[in-house]
Write a protein that holds these residues in place. Sequence first.
Motif, PDB file in Angstrom:
ATOM      1  N   GLU A 320      43.718  15.668  38.975  1.00 21.26           N
ATOM      2  CA  GLU A 320      43.371  13.944  38.980  1.00 21.26           C
ATOM      3  C   GLU A 320      43.868  14.015  40.034  1.00 21.26           C
ATOM      4  O   GLU A 320      44.276  13.689  41.189  1.00 21.26           O
ATOM      5  CB  GLU A 320      43.523  13.083  38.247  1.00 21.26           C
ATOM      6  CG  GLU A 320      43.324  11.928  38.663  1.00 21.26           C
ATOM      7  CD  GLU A 320      42.135  11.658  39.131  1.00 21.26           C
ATOM      8  OE1 GLU A 320      41.244  12.190  38.765  1.00 21.26           O
ATOM      9  OE2 GLU A 320      41.164  10.745  39.528  1.00 21.26           O
ATOM     10  N   HIS A 321      45.492  14.639  40.510  1.00 20.80           N
ATOM     11  CA  HIS A 321      46.606  14.554  41.351  1.00 20.80           C
ATOM     12  C   HIS A 321      46.451  15.313  42.818  1.00 20.80           C
ATOM     13  O   HIS A 321      45.959  14.809  43.467  1.00 20.80           O
ATOM     14  CB  HIS A 321      47.430  14.607  40.926  1.00 20.80           C
ATOM     15  CG  HIS A 321      48.620  15.075  41.779  1.00 20.80           C
ATOM     16  ND1 HIS A 321      49.265  14.030  42.733  1.00 20.80           N
ATOM     17  CD2 HIS A 321      49.174  16.521  41.882  1.00 20.80           C
ATOM     18  CE1 HIS A 321      50.386  14.258  43.319  1.00 20.80           C
ATOM     19  NE2 HIS A 321      50.122  16.400  43.452  1.00 20.80           N
ATOM     20  N   GLY A 326      43.341  15.395  48.194  1.00 22.62           N
ATOM     21  CA  GLY A 326      42.273  15.465  49.754  1.00 22.62           C
ATOM     22  C   GLY A 326      42.495  16.736  49.213  1.00 22.62           C
ATOM     23  O   GLY A 326      41.339  17.598  50.141  1.00 22.62           O
ATOM     24  N   CYS A 327      42.568  17.777  48.793  1.00 28.58           N
ATOM     25  CA  CYS A 327      43.272  19.329  49.090  1.00 28.58           C
ATOM     26  C   CYS A 327      40.940  19.637  48.924  1.00 28.58           C
ATOM     27  O   CYS A 327      41.491  19.822  47.374  1.00 28.58           O
ATOM     28  CB  CYS A 327      44.324  20.084  48.927  1.00 28.58           C
ATOM     29  SG  CYS A 327      44.485  21.308  48.569  1.00 28.58           S
ATOM     30  N   PRO A 328      41.035  20.577  49.203  1.00 26.71           N
ATOM     31  CA  PRO A 328      39.394  21.015  49.393  1.00 26.71           C
ATOM     32  C   PRO A 328      39.490  21.716  47.775  1.00 26.71           C
ATOM     33  O   PRO A 328      40.542  23.127  47.854  1.00 26.71           O
ATOM     34  CB  PRO A 328      38.644  21.128  50.156  1.00 26.71           C
ATOM     35  CG  PRO A 328      40.223  21.751  51.021  1.00 26.71           C
ATOM     36  CD  PRO A 328      41.394  20.976  50.488  1.00 26.71           C
ATOM     37  N   GLY A 329      38.360  22.723  47.100  1.00 23.21           N
ATOM     38  CA  GLY A 329      38.347  22.972  46.475  1.00 23.21           C
ATOM     39  C   GLY A 329      38.807  23.952  45.346  1.00 23.21           C
ATOM     40  O   GLY A 329      39.249  24.845  44.882  1.00 23.21           O
ATOM     41  N   VAL A 330      40.085  22.370  44.919  1.00 25.70           N
ATOM     42  CA  VAL A 330      39.884  22.847  43.217  1.00 25.70           C
ATOM     43  C   VAL A 330      39.296  22.769  42.664  1.00 25.70           C
ATOM     44  O   VAL A 330      38.902  21.631  41.989  1.00 25.70           O
ATOM     45  CB  VAL A 330      41.193  21.438  43.196  1.00 25.70           C
ATOM     46  CG1 VAL A 330      42.172  21.394  41.750  1.00 25.70           C
ATOM     47  CG2 VAL A 330      42.576  21.698  44.540  1.00 25.70           C
ATOM     48  N   LYS A 331      39.541  24.054  41.699  1.00 23.83           N
ATOM     49  CA  LYS A 331      38.325  24.301  40.848  1.00 23.83           C
ATOM     50  C   LYS A 331      39.224  23.951  39.097  1.00 23.83           C
ATOM     51  O   LYS A 331      38.356  22.949  38.294  1.00 23.83           O
ATOM     52  CB  LYS A 331      38.061  25.392  40.549  1.00 23.83           C
ATOM     53  CG  LYS A 331      37.426  25.661  41.666  1.00 23.83           C
ATOM     54  CD  LYS A 331      35.794  25.063  42.167  1.00 23.83           C
ATOM     55  CE  LYS A 331      35.048  25.697  43.435  1.00 23.83           C
ATOM     56  NZ  LYS A 331      33.485  24.636  43.623  1.00 23.83           N
ATOM     57  N   ASP A 332      39.519  24.364  38.507  1.00 21.23           N
ATOM     58  CA  ASP A 332      40.866  23.789  37.861  1.00 21.23           C
ATOM     59  C   ASP A 332      41.795  23.900  37.387  1.00 21.23           C
ATOM     60  O   ASP A 332      42.869  24.652  37.883  1.00 21.23           O
ATOM     61  CB  ASP A 332      40.133  24.904  36.265  1.00 21.23           C
ATOM     62  CG  ASP A 332      39.488  24.583  35.098  1.00 21.23           C
ATOM     63  OD1 ASP A 332      40.519  22.992  34.909  1.00 21.23           O
ATOM     64  OD2 ASP A 332      38.677  25.505  34.230  1.00 21.23           O
ATOM     65  N   ALA A 357      46.488  28.260  49.469  1.00 22.24           N
ATOM     66  CA  ALA A 357      46.735  28.473  47.981  1.00 22.24           C
ATOM     67  C   ALA A 357      48.323  27.316  48.243  1.00 22.24           C
ATOM     68  O   ALA A 357      49.087  27.306  47.063  1.00 22.24           O
ATOM     69  CB  ALA A 357      46.913  30.070  47.623  1.00 22.24           C
ATOM     70  N   ARG A 358      49.119  27.964  48.904  1.00 16.66           N
ATOM     71  CA  ARG A 358      50.707  27.498  49.370  1.00 16.66           C
ATOM     72  C   ARG A 358      50.299  26.142  48.792  1.00 16.66           C
ATOM     73  O   ARG A 358      51.043  25.244  49.051  1.00 16.66           O
ATOM     74  CB  ARG A 358      51.111  28.036  50.819  1.00 16.66           C
ATOM     75  CG  ARG A 358      51.685  29.327  50.098  1.00 16.66           C
ATOM     76  CD  ARG A 358      52.932  29.990  50.964  1.00 16.66           C
ATOM     77  NE  ARG A 358      52.881  31.544  50.552  1.00 16.66           N
ATOM     78  CZ  ARG A 358      53.686  32.218  51.517  1.00 16.66           C
ATOM     79  NH1 ARG A 358      54.063  32.311  52.519  1.00 16.66           N
ATOM     80  NH2 ARG A 358      53.769  33.838  51.114  1.00 16.66           N
ATOM     81  N   CYS A 359      49.352  25.293  49.953  1.00 13.24           N
ATOM     82  CA  CYS A 359      48.930  23.978  49.906  1.00 13.24           C
ATOM     83  C   CYS A 359      49.381  23.286  48.494  1.00 13.24           C
ATOM     84  O   CYS A 359      49.479  22.490  48.404  1.00 13.24           O
ATOM     85  CB  CYS A 359      47.891  23.525  50.907  1.00 13.24           C
ATOM     86  SG  CYS A 359      48.046  23.605  52.424  1.00 13.24           S
ATOM     87  N   VAL A 360      48.412  24.263  47.795  1.00 16.60           N
ATOM     88  CA  VAL A 360      47.981  23.893  46.132  1.00 16.60           C
ATOM     89  C   VAL A 360      49.689  23.494  45.483  1.00 16.60           C
ATOM     90  O   VAL A 360      49.870  22.872  44.787  1.00 16.60           O
ATOM     91  CB  VAL A 360      47.273  24.722  45.930  1.00 16.60           C
ATOM     92  CG1 VAL A 360      46.819  24.719  43.817  1.00 16.60           C
ATOM     93  CG2 VAL A 360      45.664  24.138  46.123  1.00 16.60           C
ATOM     94  N   MET A 361      49.949  25.035  45.505  1.00 16.69           N
ATOM     95  CA  MET A 361      51.268  25.009  45.672  1.00 16.69           C
ATOM     96  C   MET A 361      52.680  23.859  45.694  1.00 16.69           C
ATOM     97  O   MET A 361      53.238  23.337  44.887  1.00 16.69           O
ATOM     98  CB  MET A 361      52.469  25.954  45.703  1.00 16.69           C
ATOM     99  CG  MET A 361      51.678  27.376  44.801  1.00 16.69           C
ATOM    100  SD  MET A 361      52.563  28.812  46.192  1.00 16.69           S
ATOM    101  CE  MET A 361      51.659  30.169  46.164  1.00 16.69           C
ATOM    102  N   ALA A 362      52.653  23.319  46.757  1.00 14.27           N
ATOM    103  CA  ALA A 362      53.156  22.754  47.434  1.00 14.27           C
ATOM    104  C   ALA A 362      52.801  20.446  46.557  1.00 14.27           C
ATOM    105  O   ALA A 362      53.588  20.378  46.010  1.00 14.27           O
ATOM    106  CB  ALA A 362      52.824  22.239  49.164  1.00 14.27           C
ATOM    107  N   LEU A 363      51.504  20.733  46.859  1.00 13.80           N
ATOM    108  CA  LEU A 363      51.125  19.381  46.242  1.00 13.80           C
ATOM    109  C   LEU A 363      51.692  19.308  44.624  1.00 13.80           C
ATOM    110  O   LEU A 363      51.748  19.098  43.836  1.00 13.80           O
ATOM    111  CB  LEU A 363      49.703  19.584  46.489  1.00 13.80           C
ATOM    112  CG  LEU A 363      48.755  19.352  46.863  1.00 13.80           C
ATOM    113  CD1 LEU A 363      47.419  19.547  47.767  1.00 13.80           C
ATOM    114  CD2 LEU A 363      49.177  17.898  48.002  1.00 13.80           C
ATOM    115  N   VAL A 364      51.594  20.530  43.723  1.00 13.21           N
ATOM    116  CA  VAL A 364      51.639  20.453  42.159  1.00 13.21           C
ATOM    117  C   VAL A 364      53.626  20.353  42.355  1.00 13.21           C
ATOM    118  O   VAL A 364      53.698  19.651  41.648  1.00 13.21           O
ATOM    119  CB  VAL A 364      51.479  22.208  41.584  1.00 13.21           C
ATOM    120  CG1 VAL A 364      52.260  21.714  40.034  1.00 13.21           C
ATOM    121  CG2 VAL A 364      50.264  22.464  41.553  1.00 13.21           C
TER     122      VAL A 364
END
Length: 472
Positions: A320-321, A326-332, A357-364
């Motif tokens: 949900e976060h 607004g980061c696109p393409g997150v599947k699971d 992938a690094r954008c996703v890491m930063a958000l996590v």
Amino acid sequence: MENLREFITSLEGKGWLRHIDVEVDPSWEIGAICRENFNRGGPALVFSKINGFKTPLVVGVLGSVPSYALALGCGSNFPEIAKKWESAFARPIKAVEVNAKEAPCKEVKLKEVNLYADPFPVPRWHPLDAGPELGTFHGVITKDPETGWINMGTYRNQILDKDKVGCLSPPYKHIAYHIRKWASLGKKTMPVAIAVGLDPYLNMVAVSGVPAEVDEYDIAGGLKGAPIKVVKAETSDLLVPTNAEIILEGEMPIDEFWPEEGPFGEFHGYMGEIQRNSPFIKIHQITHRRSPYFQGTYEGRPPHESGIARGIGRSCVLYEHLRRSGCPGVKDVCVTVGGAAGLHAVVSIKKSFPGHARCVMALVWGYNVLFCKHVVVVDEDIDVWNPFMVEWAIATRVQASRDVTIVENAHTGVLDPSQVSSKRGWSDWLGIDATIPDEHYKRDNSTFPPFADPPEEIMGKVRQNWSKYGLE
Ligand SMILES: Cc1cc2nc3c(=O)[nH]c(=O)nc-3n(C[C@H](O)[C@H](O)[C@H](O)COP(=O)(O)O)c2cc1C
């Protein structure tokens, strides 16, 4: 399901809960039985005959994926469970306040507070624990004095004195936001209520890191599909769950601390260390249902109920976060149970741009209540819940110097044992981009090799013919 009792009945109906009717000892035996039972993937347990107590103890009601799904009324698989959480976030349901006369949690009022003599069987879960932990699978309720945001989180409560319990409240957790708020208004204490013996939805939200400023009651209502019933506490204006088995009401001093809290056998499998000058709660009043159940859980090396409940809930909350970011393409998303349901996350994406992938890491990493210090990002063909597939992706798509990111001296939970004591709360972050490195191949004027699997139309034909091969 309205309360813990209904959930117990449902689990019994499925054969997923067993009563232990022989006498057991709360100081050494219960923890060991739970350890062995979780190792064996066993059922939820009700200890009905605990040496010195009449009140039964319930452990493990959310200890398996099927039990978790049973409470939600959905199929026992992650996509269906995730849908329930998604809809709870999209359509939270506000709690409704009921009259005190209708509140089962107020049926019995204890004449005095004496936690050493009260009727609840509080185990010493691990032999090296500092003392009995009254709160392990429960909810600690506090309120933002300005906005009214109600927080319910599972914050452990070691019995420290006959009317005092500990409350481990690290500064990045929501209860600490509230402590700071009360302090900023010049208050000397913060009202607190502790609810033990919860309906499964409250248990789910209390351990899952629901975002700040969002009432856990409302998300629990969304998961339940009906409002959580709440009632005014007796000694403050906090709202507590009507159907809880036991309510302890009190206050947390803002400027006073208990010299030593813990150690406790932690969620990651090791003993924690003594917490010095730790927040505590003075208990003023205890009410409970008639013939209450006491609820708790065994922490320690995974697998256990805490790992299942936190792993599933946190995966859904983190998803949900990422979606809201607004980061696109997150599947699971999977916050892995083997990673102590908090330290490791695997995220699958439909990669859309170099560096995605690094954008996703930063958000996590940025979701501070969950402190997932290790993040693996994979393509959408990898099932994040399948460690075998995740390992395959890491083995075949990663070059360490190119795809591994390390951020030194960043944030983590204060209990992470990989870090030396003087650096507790600080950790390196590790990100592994295990997506297909097509952008690097492109720069190299080549393409990543195709999968070696036979084409889908041939596979379809073979599956159709399966029985003809004599293989069914
Ligand atoms: C058995 C158990 C005990 C826990 N004890 C604590 C604790 O003492 N302190 C803490 O910060 N988190 C503890 N947690 C994790 C929190 O419940 C979790 O981070 C939760 O999201 C906190 O609530 P909040 O998100 O409203 O801040 C525990 C979780 C479980 C399952």
